[in-house]
Design a protein around this motif. Structure first.
Motif, PDB file in Angstrom:
ATOM      1  N   ILE A  89       0.840  -1.207   0.000  1.00 49.57           N
ATOM      2  CA  ILE A  89       0.000   0.000   0.000  1.00 49.57           C
ATOM      3  C   ILE A  89       0.870   1.250   0.000  1.00 49.57           C
ATOM      4  O   ILE A  89       0.667   2.181  -0.786  1.00 49.57           O
ATOM      5  CB  ILE A  89      -0.929  -0.003   1.231  1.00 49.57           C
ATOM      6  CG1 ILE A  89      -1.968  -1.105   1.106  1.00 49.57           C
ATOM      7  CG2 ILE A  89      -1.615   1.331   1.378  1.00 49.57           C
ATOM      8  CD1 ILE A  89      -2.923  -1.134   2.249  1.00 49.57           C
ATOM      9  N   PHE A 104     -13.091   2.915   4.309  1.00 47.38           N
ATOM     10  CA  PHE A 104     -11.711   2.775   3.848  1.00 47.38           C
ATOM     11  C   PHE A 104     -10.766   2.551   5.021  1.00 47.38           C
ATOM     12  O   PHE A 104      -9.839   1.743   4.946  1.00 47.38           O
ATOM     13  CB  PHE A 104     -11.319   4.041   3.086  1.00 47.38           C
ATOM     14  CG  PHE A 104     -10.253   3.821   2.072  1.00 47.38           C
ATOM     15  CD1 PHE A 104     -10.573   3.256   0.846  1.00 47.38           C
ATOM     16  CD2 PHE A 104      -8.938   4.165   2.324  1.00 47.38           C
ATOM     17  CE1 PHE A 104      -9.595   3.045  -0.102  1.00 47.38           C
ATOM     18  CE2 PHE A 104      -7.961   3.952   1.381  1.00 47.38           C
ATOM     19  CZ  PHE A 104      -8.284   3.389   0.168  1.00 47.38           C
ATOM     20  N   LEU A 145     -11.045  -0.950   6.043  1.00 47.08           N
ATOM     21  CA  LEU A 145     -10.346  -1.814   5.087  1.00 47.08           C
ATOM     22  C   LEU A 145      -8.839  -1.764   5.331  1.00 47.08           C
ATOM     23  O   LEU A 145      -8.137  -2.773   5.243  1.00 47.08           O
ATOM     24  CB  LEU A 145     -10.638  -1.382   3.661  1.00 47.08           C
ATOM     25  CG  LEU A 145     -11.989  -1.757   3.074  1.00 47.08           C
ATOM     26  CD1 LEU A 145     -12.114  -1.224   1.670  1.00 47.08           C
ATOM     27  CD2 LEU A 145     -12.148  -3.266   3.058  1.00 47.08           C
ATOM     28  N   LEU A 146      -8.323  -0.567   5.642  1.00 46.19           N
ATOM     29  CA  LEU A 146      -6.882  -0.414   5.880  1.00 46.19           C
ATOM     30  C   LEU A 146      -6.458  -1.194   7.120  1.00 46.19           C
ATOM     31  O   LEU A 146      -5.392  -1.798   7.161  1.00 46.19           O
ATOM     32  CB  LEU A 146      -6.522   1.059   6.080  1.00 46.19           C
ATOM     33  CG  LEU A 146      -6.162   1.857   4.846  1.00 46.19           C
ATOM     34  CD1 LEU A 146      -5.840   3.277   5.237  1.00 46.19           C
ATOM     35  CD2 LEU A 146      -4.976   1.247   4.149  1.00 46.19           C
ATOM     36  N   LEU A 147      -7.336  -1.196   8.159  1.00 44.54           N
ATOM     37  CA  LEU A 147      -7.015  -1.940   9.377  1.00 44.54           C
ATOM     38  C   LEU A 147      -7.046  -3.436   9.126  1.00 44.54           C
ATOM     39  O   LEU A 147      -6.421  -4.200   9.849  1.00 44.54           O
ATOM     40  CB  LEU A 147      -8.014  -1.606  10.485  1.00 44.54           C
ATOM     41  CG  LEU A 147      -7.877  -0.248  11.138  1.00 44.54           C
ATOM     42  CD1 LEU A 147      -8.923  -0.094  12.221  1.00 44.54           C
ATOM     43  CD2 LEU A 147      -6.498  -0.097  11.737  1.00 44.54           C
ATOM     44  N   ASN A 148      -7.808  -3.852   8.091  1.00 40.31           N
ATOM     45  CA  ASN A 148      -7.928  -5.265   7.733  1.00 40.31           C
ATOM     46  C   ASN A 148      -8.572  -6.079   8.849  1.00 40.31           C
ATOM     47  O   ASN A 148      -8.303  -7.255   9.020  1.00 40.31           O
ATOM     48  CB  ASN A 148      -6.551  -5.847   7.416  1.00 40.31           C
ATOM     49  CG  ASN A 148      -6.646  -6.887   6.320  1.00 40.31           C
ATOM     50  OD1 ASN A 148      -7.745  -7.218   5.889  1.00 40.31           O
ATOM     51  ND2 ASN A 148      -5.519  -7.397   5.886  1.00 40.31           N
ATOM     52  N   MET A 178      -8.947   4.175 -19.458  1.00 40.95           N
ATOM     53  CA  MET A 178      -8.901   2.764 -19.084  1.00 40.95           C
ATOM     54  C   MET A 178      -9.478   1.845 -20.157  1.00 40.95           C
ATOM     55  O   MET A 178      -9.334   0.637 -20.057  1.00 40.95           O
ATOM     56  CB  MET A 178      -9.671   2.529 -17.776  1.00 40.95           C
ATOM     57  CG  MET A 178      -9.094   3.214 -16.563  1.00 40.95           C
ATOM     58  SD  MET A 178      -7.363   2.894 -16.335  1.00 40.95           S
ATOM     59  CE  MET A 178      -7.415   1.257 -15.646  1.00 40.95           C
ATOM     60  N   THR A 221      -0.475   1.715 -18.911  1.00 36.12           N
ATOM     61  CA  THR A 221      -1.716   2.117 -18.240  1.00 36.12           C
ATOM     62  C   THR A 221      -2.741   1.001 -18.273  1.00 36.12           C
ATOM     63  O   THR A 221      -3.481   0.837 -17.315  1.00 36.12           O
ATOM     64  CB  THR A 221      -2.332   3.364 -18.886  1.00 36.12           C
ATOM     65  OG1 THR A 221      -2.419   3.144 -20.284  1.00 36.12           O
ATOM     66  CG2 THR A 221      -1.527   4.581 -18.592  1.00 36.12           C
ATOM     67  N   LYS A 222      -2.794   0.247 -19.385  1.00 42.86           N
ATOM     68  CA  LYS A 222      -3.840  -0.774 -19.451  1.00 42.86           C
ATOM     69  C   LYS A 222      -3.328  -2.132 -19.012  1.00 42.86           C
ATOM     70  O   LYS A 222      -3.787  -2.692 -18.017  1.00 42.86           O
ATOM     71  CB  LYS A 222      -4.377  -0.862 -20.869  1.00 42.86           C
ATOM     72  CG  LYS A 222      -4.990   0.433 -21.272  1.00 42.86           C
ATOM     73  CD  LYS A 222      -5.895   0.275 -22.447  1.00 42.86           C
ATOM     74  CE  LYS A 222      -6.361   1.635 -22.879  1.00 42.86           C
ATOM     75  NZ  LYS A 222      -5.243   2.419 -23.456  1.00 42.86           N
ATOM     76  N   ILE A 278      -8.310  -8.126   3.143  1.00 43.58           N
ATOM     77  CA  ILE A 278      -9.019  -7.147   2.315  1.00 43.58           C
ATOM     78  C   ILE A 278      -8.084  -6.055   1.827  1.00 43.58           C
ATOM     79  O   ILE A 278      -8.466  -5.219   1.038  1.00 43.58           O
ATOM     80  CB  ILE A 278     -10.192  -6.519   3.085  1.00 43.58           C
ATOM     81  CG1 ILE A 278     -10.727  -7.490   4.125  1.00 43.58           C
ATOM     82  CG2 ILE A 278     -11.314  -6.182   2.140  1.00 43.58           C
ATOM     83  CD1 ILE A 278     -11.732  -6.874   5.025  1.00 43.58           C
ATOM     84  N   HIS A 279      -6.837  -6.076   2.286  1.00 44.44           N
ATOM     85  CA  HIS A 279      -5.897  -5.046   1.853  1.00 44.44           C
ATOM     86  C   HIS A 279      -5.795  -4.966   0.339  1.00 44.44           C
ATOM     87  O   HIS A 279      -5.656  -3.890  -0.214  1.00 44.44           O
ATOM     88  CB  HIS A 279      -4.506  -5.357   2.420  1.00 44.44           C
ATOM     89  CG  HIS A 279      -4.248  -4.645   3.694  1.00 44.44           C
ATOM     90  ND1 HIS A 279      -3.287  -5.048   4.581  1.00 44.44           N
ATOM     91  CD2 HIS A 279      -4.819  -3.561   4.222  1.00 44.44           C
ATOM     92  CE1 HIS A 279      -3.295  -4.236   5.603  1.00 44.44           C
ATOM     93  NE2 HIS A 279      -4.208  -3.342   5.419  1.00 44.44           N
ATOM     94  N   VAL A 304      -8.127  -2.640  -1.324  1.00 42.42           N
ATOM     95  CA  VAL A 304      -7.736  -1.233  -1.237  1.00 42.42           C
ATOM     96  C   VAL A 304      -6.692  -0.915  -2.295  1.00 42.42           C
ATOM     97  O   VAL A 304      -6.786   0.101  -3.010  1.00 42.42           O
ATOM     98  CB  VAL A 304      -7.185  -0.938   0.178  1.00 42.42           C
ATOM     99  CG1 VAL A 304      -6.776   0.511   0.283  1.00 42.42           C
ATOM    100  CG2 VAL A 304      -8.206  -1.273   1.221  1.00 42.42           C
ATOM    101  N   PRO A 345      -5.429   6.370 -14.494  1.00 40.93           N
ATOM    102  CA  PRO A 345      -5.752   7.418 -15.474  1.00 40.93           C
ATOM    103  C   PRO A 345      -5.085   8.747 -15.154  1.00 40.93           C
ATOM    104  O   PRO A 345      -4.674   9.470 -16.058  1.00 40.93           O
ATOM    105  CB  PRO A 345      -7.273   7.551 -15.378  1.00 40.93           C
ATOM    106  CG  PRO A 345      -7.750   6.333 -14.726  1.00 40.93           C
ATOM    107  CD  PRO A 345      -6.653   5.863 -13.845  1.00 40.93           C
TER     108      PRO A 345
END
Lengths: 89, 175, 130
Positions: free
Chosen positions: A65, B30, B33-36, B129, C41-42, C68-69, C72, C82
């Protein structure tokens, strides 16, 4: 089986990093070098995540991160410097 | 200055202390989520951060973007996700199997109908994208986008595709 | 069940490594900077994205401890790619492109990298006139 997939991915991303390094040293323009550095950061994040999967530990993901954030900020700062000659106006 | 103060005093309690409720929710989520990990302490700290950060950054968000329809926004999100995957396969194919002189790279101008800044930002991000296009610059008056295409055999078709597939949907989402 | 999960995770990891490599390969193969911008980028973003999804599935199904990191990181990368591309393109336009070589904007103002934005007050009036 996951192990062999990991080995393949390590090799592919390692080769990708070499390509980036070549473009970073070669790059005719400044924008090329910035792009190569940014791609290197993204590839390194993938490498960190894969190493985490190989070790079966999630501790390294915080580093990933931080890497993502610092990489983004530094790319934007470098571009801003090229564009404006100054980072914080 | 006095005008600004008068405006400030007409705001309701919620507008003054919770200017962006959705941003508060997102920031709290968020943080978790960062703390997991989910814990009461984490939730409380997340809520405090989620209230303080919008309060201190409210000068950057003078008017919160109005979203007309959240189902349409969600549908747009999944459409873009799918297009990202398609775009990647397409670009990977071009890079690996086409010779460089087969590609027809080109800059072209996309005139914009959408005027909301958030809408323009979303459209520019979407263009970057999705298949073979990168948005490079915005006109100084914000009425057209400079887009670079990796392989553009027919400029008019690409522009029409961008306008009908993405911009029309964004016009419905952002009022 | 675990067997199919292993196949899925392996496929995602292989796809991730493949796309990351293609993105970096495009960086050295394509002849011109604006074309090179397309590859990282893609391709690279999707490569990292699938590696991250594979990692999430791995820790959820094989190790049994959901993580779940990665979500994020994925969101962060997809939102910032972008912006990075736009900044690199602007740096390129500023460094070695002539404004005359670009297509016209179709309006009375030029592209933002070369032309100063119209005054805020004027912009407000224009918006009012629409």
């Amino acid at each position: 089986m996951i192990f062999y997939a990991l080995v393949f991915a390590f090799a592919a991303i390692g080769a990708g990093l070499m390509c980036n390094l070549w473009r970073l040293l070669q790059g005719p323009s400044i924008a090329d070098r910035i792009l190569a550095l940014d791609t290197m950061v993204i590839n390194s994040i993938a490498l960190i995540i894969l190493y985490g999967v190989l070790q079966g530990r999630t501790v390294l993901f915080e580093a990933a991160i931080l890497f993502a954030m610092v990489g983004f900020i530094s790319t934007v700062a470098y571009c801003k410097f090229v564009l404006r000659g100054d980072i914080i106006e | 200055m006095t005008e600004a103060r008068a405006v400030r005093e007409t705001r309701s309690f919620r507008q003054r202390w919770l200017p962006h409720p959705l941003l508060t929710l997102i920031l709290t989520g968020f943080w978790l989520l960062l703390l997991n990990d989910f814990s009461m302490g984490g939730l409380v700290v997340g809520l405090i951060l989620g209230t303080l950060i919008p309060l201190y950054t409210t000068n950057f968000w003078p008017s919160p973007p109005r979203v007309e329809s959240y189902p349409k926004a969600a549908a747009y999100f999944f459409l873009v996700m799918w297009d990202i995957v398609v775009a990647n396969v397409q670009v990977a194919y071009w890079i690996l199997f086409w010779k460089n002189d087969q590609l027809k790279p080109k800059f072209f101008t996309v005139p914009l109908d959408i005027r909301v800044p958030e809408g323009i930002a979303t459209l520019a991000g979407t263009i970057t994208m999705t298949p073979g296009t990168v948005s490079s610059d915005l006109a100084a008056d914000g009425r057209s986008l400079l887009v670079h295409g990796l392989h553009v055999p027919d400029e008019a078709e690409t522009i029409a595709n961008i306008k009908s597939r993405y911009e029309a949907r964004l016009l419905e989402i952002f009022a | 069940m675990t067997f199919f999960a292993e196949i899925l995770i392996s496929l995602l990891i292989v796809a991730g490594g493949f796309f990351a490599f293609v993105g970096s390969f495009g960086l050295i193969k394509l002849p011109e900077i604006m074309q090179r911008l397309h590859a990282p980028t893609k391709a690279t973003t999707l490569g990292v994205g699938s590696v991250l999804v594979a990692s999430m599935l791995y820790f959820l199904i094989i190790e049994g401890s959901p993580s779940i990191h990665e979500l994020v990181i994925t969101l962060f990368l997809f939102l910032t790619a972008p912006i990075t591309a736009n900044f690199v393109a602007k740096a390129h336009l500023h460094e070695d492109q002539h404004p005359e070589a670009l297509p016209p904007t179709g309006g009375e103002h030029g592209w933002a990298t070369f032309d100063a934005p119209p005054d805020q007050r004027v912009a407000g009036q224009e918006r009012g006139a629409d």
